[in-house]
Design a protein around this motif. Structure first.
Motif, short mmCIF file in Angstrom:
data_model
loop_
_atom_site.label_atom_id
_atom_site.label_comp_id
_atom_site.label_asym_id
_atom_site.label_seq_id
_atom_site.Cartn_x
_atom_site.Cartn_y
_atom_site.Cartn_z
N CYS A 1 0.81 -1.10 -0.21
CA CYS A 1 -0.08 -0.13 0.13
C CYS A 1 0.68 1.21 -0.18
O CYS A 1 2.20 1.08 -0.11
N HIS A 2 0.29 2.39 0.26
CA HIS A 2 1.05 3.47 0.08
C HIS A 2 2.02 3.74 1.27
O HIS A 2 2.92 4.42 1.07
N PRO B 1 6.79 -0.66 -1.84
CA PRO B 1 6.26 -1.25 -3.17
C PRO B 1 6.55 -2.54 -3.41
O PRO B 1 7.51 -3.11 -2.69
N LEU B 2 6.10 -3.16 -4.43
CA LEU B 2 6.11 -4.78 -4.52
C LEU B 2 7.51 -4.95 -4.95
O LEU B 2 8.09 -6.01 -4.71
N LEU C 1 -1.38 -1.49 -5.39
CA LEU C 1 -0.67 -0.38 -5.12
C LEU C 1 -0.51 0.40 -6.67
O LEU C 1 0.25 -0.47 -7.40
N ALA C 2 -0.67 1.29 -7.02
CA ALA C 2 -0.38 1.81 -8.19
C ALA C 2 1.15 1.98 -8.33
O ALA C 2 1.90 2.45 -7.48
N ARG D 1 7.57 -0.61 -10.10
CA ARG D 1 8.04 0.68 -9.62
C ARG D 1 8.82 0.44 -8.25
O ARG D 1 8.47 -0.34 -7.48
N THR D 2 10.09 1.03 -8.12
CA THR D 2 10.89 1.16 -6.92
C THR D 2 11.01 2.49 -6.22
O THR D 2 10.92 3.38 -6.92
N GLN D 3 11.12 2.15 -4.96
CA GLN D 3 11.60 3.35 -4.06
C GLN D 3 12.92 3.59 -3.56
O GLN D 3 13.27 3.97 -2.69
#
Length: 326
Positions: free
Chosen positions: A95-96, A100-101, A167-168, A174-176
């Motif tokens: 989730c936010h 992220p996955l 999750l968008a 997408r990675t953080q």
């Protein structure tokens, strides 16, 4: 204050003429007294944190009882009992808040130094696994393992009978960069790159959504469990399991073979009712590697097949056709 058994505000929101008939979702964890789950009455739906935690544990290789998996896939009726419908549980794996996955399968720990709080912010209990190296890597085996684990989590999420929440950006990889508390980052750490499509993951998500529609007649309310083969006289230490269930009419049977372990496993394949062939609908090992086509036709297993081989860190979904009689 304390939670009211029948909150007037919650009831008024649900009855408001401008909100009635809308999708009302509660993320009540920051409100004292609204845990455990099902603190909001129908028609409210609530985030199902137990689904997230149990699925993360199982997929990374922790010991999770088969009965727990059955409950989570069935909409967590132990947490959301009647009159709550299965859809009352908002099932998710990311989730936010948090990873992220892509980061969930690439980082053991948080990397939040850029947030300016000495890496003290953000949760340290992520139930994540880096699958061989911390963060970005060019190692093809680690990349393949991560892709497979992401596919496993997405498959179980979109197979569940709760309401799935994606999750968008997870559909694009997408990675953080290991940051699990990126609320303060208005830059590439938190932005969504719409041009990114990591290992064709968007196509995989589309495929799983199609599969969810195809299997919508299965309520997952009753399961039977089949253990893997092991040597005579020695207890099995395998985490692999096979879950079997029928659709609402009883005419179709679904088989979910799960292997979160590091070695391939052979599971005894039950005879399909009526003697029809099993059809392989999904194999996370093949589809996460791009071996399977975007919308593969179901493959029938040869008649008389008595065992099913499941590759490491993967799952397979099989189903019977509805053209048999018992």
């Amino acid at each position: 204050g304390e939670k009211l058994t029948d909150s007037p505000l919650v009831a008024e929101i649900a009855a408001d003429p401008r909100l009635a008939g809308r999708l009302l979702i509660a993320e009540p964890w920051d409100v004292t007294g609204f845990t455990p789950a099902a603190g909001f009455p129908p028609p409210w739906r609530e985030w199902n944190g137990a689904f997230r935690d149990d699925l993360r544990r199982f997929v990374r290789g922790d010991a999770v009882p088969a009965q727990t998996l059955e409950l989570r896939l069935a909409g967590s009726p132990d947490l959301f009992p009647p009159p709550h419908p299965q859809s009352a549980a908002i099932d998710f794996v990311t989730c936010h808040d948090g990873f992220p996955l892509a980061d969930l399968v690439a980082y053991e720990g948080k990397h939040n130094l850029e947030n300016g709080e000495g890496d003290r912010d953000g949760s340290s209990a992520n139930l994540s696994a880096n699958n061989g190296a911390e963060g970005a890597t060019d190692d093809p085996e680690i990349q393949a393992r991560r892709a497979r684990q992401a596919a496993n989590l997405l498959a179980l999420l979109l197979l569940s009978r709760g309401t799935p929440m994606l999750l968008a950006g997870d559909e694009r990889g997408r990675t953080q960069g290991g940051n699990n508390n990126a609320w303060c980052q208005d830059n590439a750490i938190s932005w969504l790159d719409w041009s990114r499509d990591d290992r064709g993951r968007e196509g995989l998500v589309r495929r799983l959504i199609e599969l969810r529609r195809e299997l919508s007649s299965f309520p997952f309310s009753e399961w039977s469990t089949i253990a893997p083969f092991h040597g005579a006289g020695s207890p099995s230490r395998s985490l692999a399991t096979m879950l079997v269930t029928r659709d609402g009419t009883g005419d179709r049977v679904l088989l979910l073979a799960l292997n979160p372990g590091l070695s391939a496993e052979c599971l005894p394949l039950p005879r399909a009712p009526g003697g029809v062939a099993w059809r392989l609908l999904f194999d996370s090992f093949a589809e996460s590697a791009g071996v399977a086509p975007a919308s593969p036709a179901p493959r029938e297993l040869a008649s008389g097949t008595s065992e099913l081989r499941v590759q490491p860190r993967s799952l397979r979904i099989l189903v019977t056709s509805s053209d048999h009689s018992e």
